[in-house]
Design a protein around this motif. Structure first.
Motif, short mmCIF file in Angstrom:
data_model
loop_
_atom_site.label_atom_id
_atom_site.label_comp_id
_atom_site.label_asym_id
_atom_site.label_seq_id
_atom_site.Cartn_x
_atom_site.Cartn_y
_atom_site.Cartn_z
N ALA A 84 0.83 -1.21 0.00
CA ALA A 84 0.00 0.00 0.00
C ALA A 84 0.86 1.26 0.00
N ILE A 85 1.94 1.26 0.80
CA ILE A 85 2.82 2.43 0.87
C ILE A 85 3.57 2.60 -0.44
N GLU A 86 4.03 1.48 -1.01
CA GLU A 86 4.75 1.55 -2.29
C GLU A 86 3.84 2.13 -3.37
N SER A 87 2.58 1.70 -3.38
CA SER A 87 1.63 2.21 -4.37
C SER A 87 1.39 3.70 -4.20
N ARG A 88 1.26 4.14 -2.96
CA ARG A 88 1.02 5.56 -2.69
C ARG A 88 2.22 6.42 -3.08
N ASN B 155 4.67 10.20 -7.32
CA ASN B 155 5.92 10.36 -8.09
C ASN B 155 7.11 10.66 -7.18
N SER B 156 7.15 10.00 -6.04
CA SER B 156 8.20 10.28 -5.06
C SER B 156 9.52 9.64 -5.48
N PRO B 157 10.63 10.16 -4.99
CA PRO B 157 11.95 9.59 -5.32
C PRO B 157 12.32 8.41 -4.41
N PHE B 158 11.44 8.01 -3.50
CA PHE B 158 11.76 6.90 -2.60
C PHE B 158 11.86 5.59 -3.38
N THR C 30 15.53 7.69 0.27
CA THR C 30 15.86 8.71 -0.73
C THR C 30 16.87 9.68 -0.11
N THR C 31 17.44 10.51 -0.97
CA THR C 31 18.44 11.47 -0.50
C THR C 31 17.79 12.83 -0.27
N ARG C 32 18.55 13.71 0.39
CA ARG C 32 18.03 15.06 0.68
C ARG C 32 17.75 15.83 -0.61
N ALA C 33 18.69 15.77 -1.55
CA ALA C 33 18.52 16.54 -2.80
C ALA C 33 17.29 16.09 -3.56
N ALA C 34 17.10 14.76 -3.67
CA ALA C 34 15.93 14.25 -4.39
C ALA C 34 14.64 14.61 -3.68
N ALA C 35 14.66 14.56 -2.35
CA ALA C 35 13.46 14.88 -1.58
C ALA C 35 13.08 16.34 -1.72
N ILE C 36 14.09 17.26 -1.71
CA ILE C 36 13.80 18.69 -1.83
C ILE C 36 13.17 18.99 -3.19
N SER C 37 13.75 18.40 -4.24
CA SER C 37 13.20 18.63 -5.58
C SER C 37 11.77 18.12 -5.67
N TRP C 38 11.53 16.97 -5.10
CA TRP C 38 10.17 16.38 -5.14
C TRP C 38 9.18 17.21 -4.35
N LEU C 39 9.54 17.63 -3.14
CA LEU C 39 8.64 18.41 -2.30
C LEU C 39 8.31 19.75 -2.95
#
Length: 709
Positions: free
Chosen positions: A665-669, A674-677, A689-698
């Motif tokens: 369920a979490i993987e699907s969400r 479109n998360s970088p996780f 995921t990394t900080r850089a990827a998370a910032i871009s995604w957020l």
């Protein structure tokens, strides 16, 4: 041939009768043991005893076995002579004849040339006390013993083998009557024999009289008395002897340590046992099998499973043979630790070591498999036990059925159930039917439930509230709302008051029920538990109690038993998610967190921030994920720096709802967002995921919200 000098047997006398011949002496408990290492321990002699110890050893001469005279030389050798004396001892043991028969056997072996060493050696290897006494009578007339007390000691030792305390005391009295002074071996034999017979009071009486006979106890006698005082509950004296052994630097051998540990074990003072064990190791004394067994038992009680295994490996490394108790205790321990693989290894060791496997051995391994939910192994072992004709008790059969329930093994459960019905000693009981209903529930065979209930009634078993709760759950999993309502009505008709577990089960059923059928279940829940009913009615029917919802939820959770709070919180949040009430879901989750129901969902260090979802339901986990993402976005808006690594822990995916695992369920969400996780390659159930990827995604998420606005 000299005529045997027969001595009449003296009737046993009280110990006080013997004391008049000897001057009083200090109490042995208060007398220092000056040189314990030089005391005589046992009456055992090597054959032959050299006449001159300082003489140089004889040279070994090789004898050609083909030489015609080799047989004569071999018969005269020391080994052959020793073997002949052992044969004589065995012959005397099996003899049921008279004094004349004993005389004849001695004449045939020795003639008139009986040495003291030969006489003592034969007696020392005998077990027949009656024949040993006759032998002693004959030898008294033929052998001039340098210390006649040794003759009495060795015969008393034979009597001790048969626990004949009356005979031992009788010989002791005869010895005193002849004016012979007993030594340490005499007293140690009497005391040990009394202990073997369980006459602990007599042990103390003899021990305390040693000083009056002029005897100073040796450390062997003291070690026996440590055990005696321990069994009598006189812990103070037992431990004072042990403390004395340490302060006077006796040679404390494993026997003394073993007895002290036994004393502490009988006192249930397990810390004392472990302290003595550490003292042993510090002195380089290796434990005996009794100590290992006791320590494994203690570690098992304390849940120190690794400690049990370490001791077992030490036993094997030293070449000792574990007792059946040790094997069974290890299987039980590893079962409770849910380490069936290691339990199977122990079982294999038993087979490899030639241990005779009992039904208890198989049952212990089967229990380990059931506790750890090793379904296939458990079923295979059950069938192996059947082939060997082994009967299981009702508890193990029910445990097997519960394991079948975990995996939805309907066919296997039917096999066990039918075997139980055919058994004369293991008929199904109430828990059997509960387990079978659980199997129906997990395997989707809800249609079988009604027939199982009928079988219960035919067997004279009335369904209780627990059974009906299981039935309710089974119908709920199958989405049979009519049967759920009918089961609730049956509960009321039978006069049962729905408890919190029943209500929690009904609430979990609602999570799986289609929206259009929920009002029927809301009515049932209101009748069963008004507080839960009020909260659920707000969610399902949209009653407006703005500003009061959190208070109502808080009141409900505070009034719920601690063991059910997590389950009810999960179900309420799942219901909110199903009804698309995201704000309500957030309210319930935050309220549960404030009450300590959910703890450590978030953790953060300088280098990483984590979201732990493994103990949450799917709805609760999705809600917690949304809150976490929102908090991360708020942190960015405030200019805060995110840690280098962001991670989500979903566990191993064992929580199932509508055939969806939590990790799924979490993987699907995360994919929807479109998360970088991505899944961690070395940690099952983790997403990183990394900080850089998370910032871009957020930042992208925030832009999407602005565009949609």
């Amino acid at each position: 041939m000299a005529t045997p000098r027969l001595c009449t047997t003296t009737n046993p006398q009280p110990i006080s009768h013997f004391l008049s011949r000897f001057p009083p002496s200090p109490n042995p408990l208060k007398t220092p043991l000056k040189n314990p290492l030089k005391t005589t321990l046992h009456v055992t002699l090597q054959y032959p005893s050299p006449q001159n110890p300082s003489a140089s050893p004889q040279k070994l001469i090789w004898v050609n076995p083909k030489n015609p005279k080799s047989r004569l030389l071999i018969n005269k050798s020391e080994n052959a002579r020793y073997d002949n004396l052992l044969k004589l001892a065995n012959t005397l043991d099996s003899c049921t004849g008279t004094l004349d028969d004993v005389v004849g056997l001695i004449d045939a072996e020795f003639g008139d040339n009986v040495s003291e060493v030969d006489a003592i050696l034969v007696l020392d290897n005998m077990r027949n006390a009656e024949m040993a006494v006759l032998m002693m009578r004959v030898l008294m007339g033929r052998v001039r013993f340098r210390r006649e007390v040794r003759l009495y000691n060795v015969v008393m030792k034979v009597m001790k083998k048969g626990k004949d305390i009356e005979g031992v005391e009788r010989l002791f009295g005869e010895m005193i009557g002849k004016g012979l002074a007993p030594d340490n071996v005499s007293f140690c034999t009497v005391i040990s024999c009394a202990r073997l017979r369980g006459l602990l009071g007599k042990c103390v009486e003899w021990f305390e009289s040693m000083g009056k006979f002029g005897c100073e106890p040796d450390y062997i006698t003291y070690s026996v008395m440590i055990d005696v005082y321990g069994q009598l509950g006189d812990v103070e004296r037992a431990l004072s002897l042990y403390d004395r052994a340490r302060t006077e630097k006796w040679r404390i051998d494993v026997r003394i340590f073993s007895m002290v540990i036994k004393v502490y074990d009988e006192m249930k003072n397990f810390d004392g046992c472990l302290n003595v064990y550490q003292e042993m190791r510090a002195l380089g004394v290796k434990p005996d099998l009794f100590i290992y067994t006791t320590l494994i038992k203690i570690y098992a009680k304390r849940g120190n499973f690794d400690g049990c295994l370490n001791l077992y490996e030490e036993i094997k490394a030293r070449g000792l043979k574990p007792s059946m108790f040790v094997y069974h205790k290890l299987l039980d321990v590893l079962g409770r630790a849910k380490r069936p693989g290691k339990a199977k290894s122990i079982f294999t060791d038993m087979i490899d070591n030639g241990v005779s496997l009992s039904p208890v051995s198989y049952a212990a391994l089967l229990q380990a498999y059931c506790r750890a939910s090793f379904g296939e192994d458990a079923i295979q072992l059950y069938r192996e036990m059947k082939e060997k004709g082994m009967e299981l008790n009702i508890g193990m059969c029910n445990a097997l059925l519960a394991t079948c329930s975990d995996f939805g093994y309907m066919n296997e459960a039917d096999e066990i159930f039918e075997d139980m019905k055919c058994s004369e000693t293991c008929k199904p009981d109430l828990w059997t039917f509960i387990a079978m209903i659980g199997v129906c529930c997990s395997s989707g065979h809800a249609a079988r439930v009604e027939s199982l209930l009928n079988e219960m009634l035919e067997a004279g078993l009335k369904p209780d509230l627990f059974v009906l709760t299981s039935v309710l759950k089974c119908y709920g999993n199958a989405n049979r709302t009519d049967d759920v309502v009918r089961t609730f009505d049956r509960v009321v008709e039978l006069g049962f008051t729905p408890d919190e577990k029943f209500c929690a089960c009904l609430l979990s059923v609602m999570v799986q029920t289609p929206k259009q059928e929920l009002p029927r279940l809301v009515d049932c829940l209101e009748k069963a538990n008004l507080k839960i009913g009020v909260v659920v009615k707000v969610l399902v029917e949209g009653e407006n109690i703005e500003g009061q919802f959190r208070e109502v939820v808080s009141e409900l959770l505070n009034a719920t038993a601690a063991s059910l709070r997590t389950g009810i919180s999960n179900c309420l949040i799942d219901l909110c998610v199903n009804m698309n009430l995201k704000d309500r879901a957030r309210d319930v989750l935050e309220m549960a967190q404030s009450l300590g129901i959910y703890t450590n969902i978030h953790s953060k260090t300088q280098f990483q921030t984590s979201l732990h979802l493994k103990h949450l339901s799917v709805g609760a986990a999705l809600t917690a994920l949304q809150i976490w993402i929102s908090d991360l976005s708020d942190a960015l808006d405030k200019g805060e720096e995110l840690p280098s690594v962001l991670e989500i822990n979903t566990g191993q995916g064992k929580y199932r709802l509508e055939d969806k695992t939590l990790v799924g369920a979490i993987e699907s969400r995360l994919k929807e967002l479109n998360s970088p996780f991505h899944e961690a390659p070395d940690k099952a159930g983790w997403f990183l995921t990394t900080r850089a990827a998370a910032i871009s995604w957020l930042q992208g998420l925030k832009a999407e919200v602005l565009v949609s606005a």
